[in-house]
Design a protein around this motif. Structure first.
Motif, PDB file in Angstrom:
ATOM      1  N   ASP A  10      -0.494  -0.102   0.244  1.00  0.00           N
ATOM      2  CA  ASP A  10       0.794  -0.071  -0.419  1.00  0.00           C
ATOM      3  C   ASP A  10       0.970  -1.408  -1.150  1.00  0.00           C
ATOM      4  O   ASP A  10       0.292  -2.392  -0.840  1.00  0.00           O
ATOM      5  CB  ASP A  10       1.886   0.149   0.626  1.00  0.00           C
ATOM      6  N   PHE A  11       1.891  -1.454  -2.094  1.00  0.00           N
ATOM      7  CA  PHE A  11       2.135  -2.673  -2.884  1.00  0.00           C
ATOM      8  C   PHE A  11       3.275  -3.511  -2.288  1.00  0.00           C
ATOM      9  O   PHE A  11       3.043  -4.521  -1.646  1.00  0.00           O
ATOM     10  CB  PHE A  11       2.448  -2.261  -4.328  1.00  0.00           C
ATOM     11  N   SER A  12       4.501  -3.044  -2.472  1.00  0.00           N
ATOM     12  CA  SER A  12       5.675  -3.820  -2.059  1.00  0.00           C
ATOM     13  C   SER A  12       5.849  -3.817  -0.541  1.00  0.00           C
ATOM     14  O   SER A  12       5.884  -2.756   0.084  1.00  0.00           O
ATOM     15  CB  SER A  12       6.933  -3.242  -2.718  1.00  0.00           C
ATOM     16  N   GLY A  13       5.927  -5.005   0.043  1.00  0.00           N
ATOM     17  CA  GLY A  13       6.087  -5.119   1.486  1.00  0.00           C
ATOM     18  C   GLY A  13       4.787  -5.046   2.245  1.00  0.00           C
ATOM     19  O   GLY A  13       4.773  -5.163   3.472  1.00  0.00           O
ATOM     20  N   THR A  14       3.684  -4.871   1.503  1.00  0.00           N
ATOM     21  CA  THR A  14       2.365  -4.788   2.133  1.00  0.00           C
ATOM     22  C   THR A  14       1.429  -5.852   1.581  1.00  0.00           C
ATOM     23  O   THR A  14       0.947  -6.716   2.302  1.00  0.00           O
ATOM     24  CB  THR A  14       1.762  -3.386   1.955  1.00  0.00           C
ATOM     25  N   VAL A 192      -2.852   1.513   4.483  1.00  0.00           N
ATOM     26  CA  VAL A 192      -2.141   0.375   5.060  1.00  0.00           C
ATOM     27  C   VAL A 192      -0.794   0.264   4.359  1.00  0.00           C
ATOM     28  O   VAL A 192      -0.735   0.179   3.131  1.00  0.00           O
ATOM     29  CB  VAL A 192      -2.939  -0.933   4.878  1.00  0.00           C
ATOM     30  N   GLY A 193       0.293   0.260   5.136  1.00  0.00           N
ATOM     31  CA  GLY A 193       1.602   0.182   4.503  1.00  0.00           C
ATOM     32  C   GLY A 193       2.710  -0.163   5.477  1.00  0.00           C
ATOM     33  O   GLY A 193       2.541  -0.073   6.694  1.00  0.00           O
ATOM     34  N   ASP A 194       3.856  -0.537   4.913  1.00  0.00           N
ATOM     35  CA  ASP A 194       4.985  -0.995   5.731  1.00  0.00           C
ATOM     36  C   ASP A 194       5.996   0.101   6.024  1.00  0.00           C
ATOM     37  O   ASP A 194       6.964  -0.139   6.733  1.00  0.00           O
ATOM     38  CB  ASP A 194       5.701  -2.153   5.024  1.00  0.00           C
ATOM     39  N   ASP A 195       5.799   1.293   5.476  1.00  0.00           N
ATOM     40  CA  ASP A 195       6.746   2.396   5.669  1.00  0.00           C
ATOM     41  C   ASP A 195       6.054   3.505   6.467  1.00  0.00           C
ATOM     42  O   ASP A 195       5.169   4.193   5.955  1.00  0.00           O
ATOM     43  CB  ASP A 195       7.225   2.924   4.316  1.00  0.00           C
ATOM     44  N   ARG A 196       6.471   3.668   7.717  1.00  0.00           N
ATOM     45  CA  ARG A 196       5.789   4.630   8.590  1.00  0.00           C
ATOM     46  C   ARG A 196       5.983   6.069   8.134  1.00  0.00           C
ATOM     47  O   ARG A 196       5.169   6.938   8.463  1.00  0.00           O
ATOM     48  CB  ARG A 196       6.262   4.463  10.035  1.00  0.00           C
ATOM     49  N   THR A 197       7.049   6.327   7.393  1.00  0.00           N
ATOM     50  CA  THR A 197       7.265   7.683   6.875  1.00  0.00           C
ATOM     51  C   THR A 197       6.467   7.911   5.598  1.00  0.00           C
ATOM     52  O   THR A 197       5.654   8.827   5.513  1.00  0.00           O
ATOM     53  CB  THR A 197       8.754   7.931   6.621  1.00  0.00           C
ATOM     54  N   ALA A 198       6.695   7.059   4.606  1.00  0.00           N
ATOM     55  CA  ALA A 198       6.030   7.241   3.314  1.00  0.00           C
ATOM     56  C   ALA A 198       4.525   7.000   3.416  1.00  0.00           C
ATOM     57  O   ALA A 198       3.719   7.861   3.048  1.00  0.00           O
ATOM     58  CB  ALA A 198       6.647   6.316   2.274  1.00  0.00           C
ATOM     59  N   ASP A 199       4.135   5.846   3.927  1.00  0.00           N
ATOM     60  CA  ASP A 199       2.717   5.508   4.014  1.00  0.00           C
ATOM     61  C   ASP A 199       2.023   6.263   5.137  1.00  0.00           C
ATOM     62  O   ASP A 199       0.862   6.648   5.014  1.00  0.00           O
ATOM     63  CB  ASP A 199       2.553   4.000   4.213  1.00  0.00           C
ATOM     64  N   HIS A 214       7.406  -5.079   7.440  1.00  0.00           N
ATOM     65  CA  HIS A 214       8.025  -5.457   6.180  1.00  0.00           C
ATOM     66  C   HIS A 214       8.821  -6.737   6.417  1.00  0.00           C
ATOM     67  O   HIS A 214       9.963  -6.715   6.879  1.00  0.00           O
ATOM     68  CB  HIS A 214       8.947  -4.340   5.679  1.00  0.00           C
ATOM     69  N   LEU A 215       8.187  -7.866   6.128  1.00  0.00           N
ATOM     70  CA  LEU A 215       8.786  -9.183   6.332  1.00  0.00           C
ATOM     71  C   LEU A 215       8.589 -10.016   5.075  1.00  0.00           C
ATOM     72  O   LEU A 215       7.694  -9.722   4.262  1.00  0.00           O
ATOM     73  CB  LEU A 215       8.120  -9.897   7.511  1.00  0.00           C
ATOM     74  N   ASP A 222      -0.489 -13.333   8.666  1.00  0.00           N
ATOM     75  CA  ASP A 222      -1.787 -12.721   8.948  1.00  0.00           C
ATOM     76  C   ASP A 222      -1.678 -11.245   9.324  1.00  0.00           C
ATOM     77  O   ASP A 222      -2.513 -10.715  10.050  1.00  0.00           O
ATOM     78  CB  ASP A 222      -2.512 -13.496  10.047  1.00  0.00           C
ATOM     79  N   GLY A 223      -0.688 -10.567   8.780  1.00  0.00           N
ATOM     80  CA  GLY A 223      -0.469  -9.167   9.134  1.00  0.00           C
ATOM     81  C   GLY A 223      -1.514  -8.208   8.602  1.00  0.00           C
ATOM     82  O   GLY A 223      -1.636  -7.080   9.099  1.00  0.00           O
ATOM     83  N   LEU A 224      -2.270  -8.631   7.581  1.00  0.00           N
ATOM     84  CA  LEU A 224      -3.288  -7.749   6.997  1.00  0.00           C
ATOM     85  C   LEU A 224      -4.661  -7.921   7.635  1.00  0.00           C
ATOM     86  O   LEU A 224      -5.539  -7.077   7.445  1.00  0.00           O
ATOM     87  CB  LEU A 224      -3.395  -7.992   5.486  1.00  0.00           C
ATOM     88  N   ARG A 225      -4.848  -8.983   8.395  1.00  0.00           N
ATOM     89  CA  ARG A 225      -6.182  -9.256   8.949  1.00  0.00           C
ATOM     90  C   ARG A 225      -6.690  -8.183   9.915  1.00  0.00           C
ATOM     91  O   ARG A 225      -7.914  -7.979  10.002  1.00  0.00           O
ATOM     92  CB  ARG A 225      -6.195 -10.633   9.618  1.00  0.00           C
ATOM     93  N   PRO A 226      -5.823  -7.458  10.646  1.00  0.00           N
ATOM     94  CA  PRO A 226      -6.343  -6.383  11.491  1.00  0.00           C
ATOM     95  C   PRO A 226      -7.136  -5.322  10.713  1.00  0.00           C
ATOM     96  O   PRO A 226      -7.948  -4.601  11.303  1.00  0.00           O
ATOM     97  CB  PRO A 226      -5.079  -5.776  12.111  1.00  0.00           C
ATOM     98  N   VAL A 227      -6.913  -5.219   9.410  1.00  0.00           N
ATOM     99  CA  VAL A 227      -7.704  -4.283   8.596  1.00  0.00           C
ATOM    100  C   VAL A 227      -9.180  -4.601   8.727  1.00  0.00           C
ATOM    101  O   VAL A 227     -10.024  -3.686   8.830  1.00  0.00           O
ATOM    102  CB  VAL A 227      -7.266  -4.368   7.112  1.00  0.00           C
ATOM    103  N   LEU A 228      -9.518  -5.867   8.754  1.00  0.00           N
ATOM    104  CA  LEU A 228     -10.928  -6.259   8.814  1.00  0.00           C
ATOM    105  C   LEU A 228     -11.579  -5.827  10.116  1.00  0.00           C
ATOM    106  O   LEU A 228     -12.770  -5.495  10.152  1.00  0.00           O
ATOM    107  CB  LEU A 228     -11.054  -7.773   8.632  1.00  0.00           C
ATOM    108  N   ASP A 229     -10.805  -5.791  11.195  1.00  0.00           N
ATOM    109  CA  ASP A 229     -11.344  -5.321  12.476  1.00  0.00           C
ATOM    110  C   ASP A 229     -11.621  -3.825  12.442  1.00  0.00           C
ATOM    111  O   ASP A 229     -12.574  -3.339  13.055  1.00  0.00           O
ATOM    112  CB  ASP A 229     -10.367  -5.647  13.606  1.00  0.00           C
TER     113      ASP A 229
END
Length: 232
Positions: A10-14, A192-199, A214-215, A222-229
């Motif tokens: 996702d773009f905004s908030g992600t 990967v996204g900040d909206d559990r409904t939309a994403d 969404h912060l 470092d909220g995106l680093r779990p993607v690498l795992d």
């Protein structure tokens, strides 16, 4: 366990976060040559935020009846997106009529967006690993120049924008289309996204889903680093 071969962000908030309402309004005032003292600016910015007039910001506290139906489908069409958000902004009296369009134009600029601190690093590492990368956004305008200005586009293989297809998340058709753009089966793709409904709607077509919070950008270093795992 399925091996992840592609990631949709996702773009905004992600990947990026919109600027605060006060700096958004201040920039529009400057662009239109309109003066406003700081105390009044703070009051008007807070009112615009309550109205939900800043795309990517907080949703409206209350949606006007005249805009309720349009709000739900605002991301399907660029003209509708502009009409809805300028309509929300017009609930707040501002000293010059051109400010409403200036506010809308401001939010589309690269200066209005701040990448999350780990966004560039995570995209670069995924690219290094040979992972296909896409941006899938509910949005009413072309975000590609913003990605380019922040140096994030170099690792992105495709951008799928709701307003270019007349569909918006969580419509399964949009996720399926994005997977085709990546050249991958949905079962090989992580959303990967900040909206559990939309994403989170990506799971309906068989994608995996990783939610992020969404912060503000500096509140999620470092909220995106779990993607690498997950794709390791």
């Amino acid at each position: 366990m399925t091996t992840i071969k592609g990631v949709l962000f996702d773009f905004s908030g992600t990947l990026l976060h919109i600027e605060p309402a006060e700096s958004w309004l201040r920039a529009a005032l400057t662009a239109s040559g309109t003066a406003m003292d700081e105390a009044e600016l703070a009051r008007r910015a807070a009112a615009l935020e309550r109205a939900g007039a800043l795309p990517g910001g907080a949703p409206p506290v209350e949606i006007p009846a005249a805009l309720a139906g349009q709000w739900e489908i605002r991301d399907r069409d660029a003209r509708l997106h502009r009409a809805v958000y300028t309509g929300l902004a017009r609930q707040v009296p501002l000293p010059a009529p051109e400010l409403y369009d200036a506010l809308y134009e401001r939010h589309k600029t690269a200066e209005a967006w701040r990448p999350y601190p780990d966004a560039a690093e995570v995209l670069a590492e995924l690219h290094r690993r040979g992972i296909r990368i896409g941006v899938l956004s509910n949005i009413g305008w072309d975000l590609r120049p913003v990605l380019r200005a922040h140096g994030l586009d170099r690792h992105v293989d495709t951008c799928v924008l709701s307003c270019e297809h007349g569909l918006q998340k969580p419509d399964p058709q949009l996720f399926a289309l994005a997977c085709r753009e990546l050249g991958l089966a949905p079962s090989d793709v992580l959303m990967v996204g900040d909206d559990r409904t939309a994403d989170g709607g990506a799971t309906a077509v068989g994608c995996a889903f990783l939610p992020v919070e969404h912060l503000p950008a500096d509140g999620r270093p470092d909220g995106l680093r779990p993607v690498l795992d997950l794709v390791g």
